[in-house]
Design a protein around this motif. Structure first.
Motif, PDB file in Angstrom:
ATOM      1  N   ASP A   1       0.837  -1.218   0.000  1.00 23.48           N
ATOM      2  CA  ASP A   1       0.000   0.000   0.000  1.00 23.48           C
ATOM      3  C   ASP A   1       0.863   1.255   0.000  1.00 23.48           C
ATOM      4  OD1 ASP A   1      -2.491  -1.234  -0.118  1.00 23.48           O
ATOM      5  OD2 ASP A   1      -2.547  -1.543   2.044  1.00 23.48           O
ATOM      6  N   ASN A   2       1.828   1.295  -0.900  1.00 19.92           N
ATOM      7  CA  ASN A   2       2.730   2.438  -1.002  1.00 19.92           C
ATOM      8  C   ASN A   2       2.172   3.508  -1.927  1.00 19.92           C
ATOM      9  OD1 ASN A   2       6.174   1.573  -0.421  1.00 19.92           O
ATOM     10  ND2 ASN A   2       4.379   0.714   0.541  1.00 19.92           N
ATOM     11  N   GLY A   3       2.729   4.692  -1.820  1.00 17.47           N
ATOM     12  CA  GLY A   3       2.396   5.789  -2.722  1.00 17.47           C
ATOM     13  C   GLY A   3       3.652   6.367  -3.328  1.00 17.47           C
ATOM     14  N   LEU A   4       3.528   6.890  -4.549  1.00 16.97           N
ATOM     15  CA  LEU A   4       4.642   7.544  -5.229  1.00 16.97           C
ATOM     16  C   LEU A   4       4.102   8.822  -5.841  1.00 16.97           C
ATOM     17  CD1 LEU A   4       7.639   7.311  -6.126  1.00 16.97           C
ATOM     18  CD2 LEU A   4       6.796   6.265  -8.242  1.00 16.97           C
ATOM     19  N   GLU A   5       4.717   9.943  -5.511  1.00 20.43           N
ATOM     20  CA  GLU A   5       4.218  11.215  -6.013  1.00 20.43           C
ATOM     21  C   GLU A   5       5.360  12.092  -6.496  1.00 20.43           C
ATOM     22  OE1 GLU A   5       3.629  14.230  -2.381  1.00 20.43           O
ATOM     23  OE2 GLU A   5       2.390  12.418  -2.172  1.00 20.43           O
TER      24      GLU A   5
ATOM     25  N   GLU B   1       4.591  17.741  -9.088  1.00 22.93           N
ATOM     26  CA  GLU B   1       3.582  18.174 -10.031  1.00 22.93           C
ATOM     27  C   GLU B   1       2.302  17.352  -9.929  1.00 22.93           C
ATOM     28  OE1 GLU B   1       6.592  17.116 -10.729  1.00 22.93           O
ATOM     29  OE2 GLU B   1       7.712  18.926 -11.272  1.00 22.93           O
ATOM     30  N   PHE B   2       2.404  16.096  -9.419  1.00 17.36           N
ATOM     31  CA  PHE B   2       1.255  15.206  -9.307  1.00 17.36           C
ATOM     32  C   PHE B   2       1.267  14.548  -7.929  1.00 17.36           C
ATOM     33  CE2 PHE B   2       2.186  15.358 -13.868  1.00 17.36           C
ATOM     34  CZ  PHE B   2       0.932  15.696 -14.370  1.00 17.36           C
ATOM     35  N   PRO B   3       0.668  15.192  -6.926  1.00 15.48           N
ATOM     36  CA  PRO B   3       0.740  14.677  -5.558  1.00 15.48           C
ATOM     37  C   PRO B   3       0.126  13.289  -5.384  1.00 15.48           C
ATOM     38  CG  PRO B   3       0.025  16.970  -5.580  1.00 15.48           C
ATOM     39  CD  PRO B   3       0.014  16.510  -6.998  1.00 15.48           C
TER      40      PRO B   3
END
Length: 456
Positions: free
Chosen positions: A231-235, A238-240
């Motif tokens: 359940d990771n996030g990558l931002e 420019e695109f949070p």
């Protein structure tokens, strides 16, 4: 008598670094021949940073001694022991002519295994010298604030030139720390460091890592491993919310990063991810890390998050392809752009904008988007909508959606970036809803922080 014998059943030795008790039997020939030593010793209350005082330095090469001197820079030796049995001219008995083994337990250790690599700290480990080899094992330690387990540091031959060193272990903790690890430690920093400053990771992950090193005296290293994302996030700045809820396994090798079946949310919508590292056919010195995403995007939701002025003017879902390209050159001569590509035929999406953008959900209209990120805060964007519209925009993301200059062209023809600031609108249309477009441009100008809009 042909030899001199020195023996003790209870020899006690105390230094500033360690306390020990030993049973010793040393036989020294009066004539030719090597001394024979039988030694069993136990020690405690030692200073791990002084362990190099007790290595067989006369049998090791200069690079090995230097590494050993600097490797364990802190630690409390709780207890340990050593056995030496054999003729001393054969020491350290690498071919089985005798026995040499030293074991000790270290608490609160710090292992500085290579220059410019993050140190392993809070290490509780067992250290074993056996013959010509070294093995350090541990079930607890830390890199940054991430927890370590199954740590194994091994040197199969301490006398070898160059010195071969292998580090293995599991790292569990914040994924941002794994990203920091990439940015700090060579050779990963060499490939990715200058390009990852604009990326931010969220969530926790588990890294199974293996690092192979050669000490020459300069360190040459190779990293392999597997990163389990949960359940990771990558931002990007420019695109949070570029990618969220990433799950799956990412492989790390000397070729780069790769993954085949990651699952994630692209702009909040379920999608499938793949990751590859490829080398340019035209320029073999250039490598790229490519992240590809395929998913169905809700136009209204995407507009609400990224471009609210269009929120009530679009509806439905379409399949989108997205590609994020991050340069990963072996020996970068100059900084290259991070690139984002997105495309869709927009089938399933209704567009309620005035012509030439109007389309029903059943219509097919090819849309292409390209962003080249020059630095963490600057980008050049190009967009194409079915050949009837093209746009080019220079952006400064120090302020949200700051467009410094751009051109929107209708009816075909090459799109050109203006020399001066502001937004230029050029071209021709069969019909023009002046009031609607004026209202839209006013809202766009406010959202994009434009200080000038020119219409030709």
């Amino acid at each position: 008598d042909d030899e001199i014998t020195v023996s003790s059943k209870n020899l006690e030795l105390a230094t500033a670094h360690v306390q020990s008790k030993a049973v010793i039997d040393l036989q020294i020939p009066r004539g030719k021949g090597a001394p024979f030593l039988s030694l069993i010793t136990k020690f405690e209350k030692g200073d791990g940073s002084k362990a190099s005082f007790y290595y067989p330095v006369s049998k090791l090469n200069e690079n090995t001694v230097k590494w050993l001197d600097g490797a364990i820079i802190q630690g409390d030796i709780v207890s340990g022991g050593a056995i030496v049995y054999g003729q001393l001219d054969q020491f350290p008995f690498t071919k089985g002519q005798g026995v040499f083994e030293t074991r000790f337990d270290v608490e609160n250790g710090i292992l500085d295994y290579a220059e410019n690599w993050p140190k392993i700290h809070s290490l509780n480990a067992n250290v074993v010298f056996k013959g010509d080899s070294l093995l350090i094992t541990s079930e607890s330690g830390k890199i940054f604030d991430s927890s370590l387990s199954d740590v194994r540091v091994s040197i199969p031959a301490l006398g070898k030139r160059p010195l071969d060193l292998t580090i293995e272990g599991k790292v569990f903790g914040e994924s941002q720390e794994k990203l920091n690890y990439l940015m700090i430690s060579p050779p990963l920093n060499k490939k990715y460091g200058q390009y990852l400053t604009g990326l931010k990771a969220s969530g926790e992950s588990e890294l199974n890592i293996k690092i192979g090193m050669q000490i020459k005296p300069k360190v040459e290293s190779q990293v392999t491993g597997k990163l389990l994302l949960m359940d990771n996030g990558l931002e990007l700045k420019e695109f949070p919310s570029l990618l969220t809820n990433i799950n799956g396994e990412l492989a790390i090798s000397h070729r780069g990063l790769s993954a085949k079946s990651l699952k994630a949310n692209l702009m909040g919508q379920p999608s499938k991810l793949s990751v590859i590292t490829n080398r340019s056919k035209k320029n073999p010195g250039q490598q790229n890390l490519i992240i590809k995403a395929l998913g169905e995007i809700d136009a209204k939701q995407l507009s609400a998050e990224q471009f609210p002025v269009l929120q009530d003017l679009v509806d439905g879902k379409s399949i989108w392809n997205l590609q994020l390209r991050i340069p990963a050159d072996d020996q970068p001569k100059s900084k290259r752009n991070i690139q984002i590509k997105a495309s869709s035929n927009l089938k399933g999406t209704e567009v309620k904008l005035p012509p030439p953008f109007t389309k029903s959900q059943s219509d097919v209209r090819q849309f292409r988007f390209l962003m080249n990120i020059k630095n963490a805060d600057k980008a050049l964007i190009k967009a194409d909508y079915g050949g009837s519209f093209e746009g080019i925009f220079e952006c400064d993301f120090d302020r949200p959606y700051w467009v410094t200059r751009g051109e929107m062209r209708f009816g075909g023809g090459p799109v050109v970036l203006p020399r001066s600031g502001g937004l230029r609108i050029v071209g021709h249309m069969k019909e023009l809803s002046v009031d609607i477009w004026r209202n839209l441009f006013e809202q766009m100008s406010a959202q994009l922080s434009l200080n000038q809009v020119a219409v030709d």
